[in-house]
Design a protein around this motif. Structure first.
Motif, PDB file in Angstrom:
ATOM      1  N   THR A  45       0.851  -1.186   0.000  1.00 54.01           N
ATOM      2  CA  THR A  45       0.000   0.000   0.000  1.00 54.01           C
ATOM      3  C   THR A  45       0.885   1.234   0.000  1.00 54.01           C
ATOM      4  O   THR A  45       1.748   1.372   0.866  1.00 54.01           O
ATOM      5  N   PRO A  46       0.721   2.133  -0.977  1.00 55.68           N
ATOM      6  CA  PRO A  46       1.538   3.342  -0.981  1.00 55.68           C
ATOM      7  C   PRO A  46       1.085   4.294   0.123  1.00 55.68           C
ATOM      8  O   PRO A  46      -0.013   4.138   0.639  1.00 55.68           O
ATOM      9  N   PRO A  47       1.908   5.289   0.462  1.00 54.08           N
ATOM     10  CA  PRO A  47       3.225   5.552  -0.107  1.00 54.08           C
ATOM     11  C   PRO A  47       4.275   4.635   0.516  1.00 54.08           C
ATOM     12  O   PRO A  47       4.138   4.210   1.649  1.00 54.08           O
ATOM     13  N   GLU A  91      14.427  -9.833  -4.392  1.00 51.81           N
ATOM     14  CA  GLU A  91      13.202 -10.248  -3.702  1.00 51.81           C
ATOM     15  C   GLU A  91      13.391 -10.180  -2.189  1.00 51.81           C
ATOM     16  O   GLU A  91      12.519  -9.660  -1.471  1.00 51.81           O
ATOM     17  N   ALA A  92      14.515 -10.674  -1.696  1.00 54.61           N
ATOM     18  CA  ALA A  92      14.774 -10.664  -0.247  1.00 54.61           C
ATOM     19  C   ALA A  92      14.884  -9.238   0.286  1.00 54.61           C
ATOM     20  O   ALA A  92      14.314  -8.903   1.339  1.00 54.61           O
ATOM     21  N   ARG A  93      15.605  -8.376  -0.451  1.00 56.34           N
ATOM     22  CA  ARG A  93      15.768  -6.978  -0.007  1.00 56.34           C
ATOM     23  C   ARG A  93      14.430  -6.248   0.043  1.00 56.34           C
ATOM     24  O   ARG A  93      14.109  -5.562   1.011  1.00 56.34           O
ATOM     25  N   LEU A  94      13.653  -6.387  -1.044  1.00 60.78           N
ATOM     26  CA  LEU A  94      12.370  -5.693  -1.101  1.00 60.78           C
ATOM     27  C   LEU A  94      11.379  -6.284  -0.105  1.00 60.78           C
ATOM     28  O   LEU A  94      10.603  -5.560   0.516  1.00 60.78           O
ATOM     29  N   GLY A  95      11.413  -7.609   0.026  1.00 56.22           N
ATOM     30  CA  GLY A  95      10.523  -8.264   0.985  1.00 56.22           C
ATOM     31  C   GLY A  95      10.746  -7.766   2.397  1.00 56.22           C
ATOM     32  O   GLY A  95       9.798  -7.542   3.157  1.00 56.22           O
ATOM     33  N   ALA A  96      12.008  -7.568   2.769  1.00 53.52           N
ATOM     34  CA  ALA A  96      12.325  -7.067   4.110  1.00 53.52           C
ATOM     35  C   ALA A  96      11.750  -5.673   4.336  1.00 53.52           C
ATOM     36  O   ALA A  96      11.384  -5.316   5.462  1.00 53.52           O
ATOM     37  N   VAL A  97      11.644  -4.880   3.265  1.00 55.99           N
ATOM     38  CA  VAL A  97      11.110  -3.525   3.377  1.00 55.99           C
ATOM     39  C   VAL A  97       9.588  -3.527   3.457  1.00 55.99           C
ATOM     40  O   VAL A  97       8.989  -2.792   4.238  1.00 55.99           O
ATOM     41  N   VAL A  98       8.916  -4.366   2.637  1.00 58.34           N
ATOM     42  CA  VAL A  98       7.456  -4.264   2.525  1.00 58.34           C
ATOM     43  C   VAL A  98       6.682  -5.236   3.415  1.00 58.34           C
ATOM     44  O   VAL A  98       5.517  -4.986   3.717  1.00 58.34           O
ATOM     45  N   ARG A  99       7.281  -6.338   3.852  1.00 61.00           N
ATOM     46  CA  ARG A  99       6.546  -7.296   4.696  1.00 61.00           C
ATOM     47  C   ARG A  99       6.020  -6.667   5.987  1.00 61.00           C
ATOM     48  O   ARG A  99       4.864  -6.917   6.371  1.00 61.00           O
ATOM     49  N   PRO A 100       6.812  -5.816   6.674  1.00 61.79           N
ATOM     50  CA  PRO A 100       6.273  -5.179   7.882  1.00 61.79           C
ATOM     51  C   PRO A 100       5.045  -4.298   7.607  1.00 61.79           C
ATOM     52  O   PRO A 100       4.279  -4.009   8.519  1.00 61.79           O
ATOM     53  N   ARG A 101       4.860  -3.898   6.356  1.00 58.68           N
ATOM     54  CA  ARG A 101       3.702  -3.067   5.976  1.00 58.68           C
ATOM     55  C   ARG A 101       2.587  -3.896   5.365  1.00 58.68           C
ATOM     56  O   ARG A 101       1.676  -3.360   4.758  1.00 58.68           O
ATOM     57  N   GLY A 102       2.705  -5.236   5.462  1.00 62.32           N
ATOM     58  CA  GLY A 102       1.682  -6.114   4.891  1.00 62.32           C
ATOM     59  C   GLY A 102       1.856  -6.349   3.409  1.00 62.32           C
ATOM     60  O   GLY A 102       0.948  -6.837   2.737  1.00 62.32           O
ATOM     61  N   GLY A 103       3.019  -6.019   2.870  1.00 63.41           N
ATOM     62  CA  GLY A 103       3.273  -6.171   1.447  1.00 63.41           C
ATOM     63  C   GLY A 103       3.941  -7.487   1.114  1.00 63.41           C
ATOM     64  O   GLY A 103       4.227  -8.306   1.984  1.00 63.41           O
TER      65      GLY A 103
END
Length: 195
Positions: A45-47, A91-103
């Motif tokens: 979910t942005p931003p 994938e691992a780098r981006l996942g670490a950023v967005v998973r805490p936001r439900g991404g």
């Protein structure tokens, strides 16, 4: 005994010489199979800020990232590419950023291959098989669209201020699209030139 290992092959490997020949023979047109890139489908979910770059929230746009691009695909979906990372690393780098936001981040590197179309006749070639208005005022640099080219579903990006485009196509359609582009390029070859 035959070598049992599998070696990666570019989906357009057998078309690379023909694309190069067409580019040499055509006036004002360059067709090039691009090297593979890492690609991750990002849902969040942005931003949001990934890789130090804010996600583009304007529909049908893309922005440059450190070593690739971030392409808007939908209200909560982006394609993130990288020329330096491997797909699983990105994938691992981006996942670490967005998973805490439900991404979620999913490696889709094998899902598309790129073809670069540039030169003063690039828009002319694209316009023969694309229903979009590709005039620079309607599709300027920074624009992106999921559309069809010929009969192939593609992701089309306007790159520079001039006539420079990247077409992402699924590998199963890549050969068809290469043949289609080679045929479209014939119009821009001097009489008697052969590919």
């Amino acid at each position: 005994m035959a070598d049992p290992r599998l070696y990666p092959t570019h989906p357009l490997q057998q078309w690379i010489p023909s694309l190069a020949a067409a580019s040499r023979n055509a006036t004002g047109l360059n067709l090039e199979a691009e090297p593979p890139v890492a690609a991750v489908d990002l849902r969040v979910t942005p931003p949001a800020d990934v890789l130090g770059t804010p996600l583009p929230t304007e529909p049908n746009t893309w922005v440059s990232a450190a070593d690739g691009q971030i392409v808007w695909l939908g209200p909560d979906e982006w394609l993130v590419t990288s020329t330096a990372a491997q797909g699983h690393e990105l994938e691992a780098r981006l996942g670490a950023v967005v998973r805490p936001r439900g991404g979620a981040a999913t490696d889709v590197s094998a899902q598309r291959t790129g073809i670069r179309i540039s030169g003063r006749h690039a828009r002319d070639v694209l316009a023969t098989g694309c229903a979009l208005d590709l005039h620079p005022l309607a599709f300027p640099a920074g624009s992106a669209a999921q559309t069809t080219l010929g009969q192939a579903p593609v992701l089309l990006l306007a790159l520079g201020a001039g006539e420079d485009f990247r077409v992402f196509v699924r590998p199963s359609f890549a050969g068809y699209l290469a043949d289609w582009l080679l045929d479209a390029a014939l119009e821009f070859q001097p009489a008697g030139a052969t590919s």
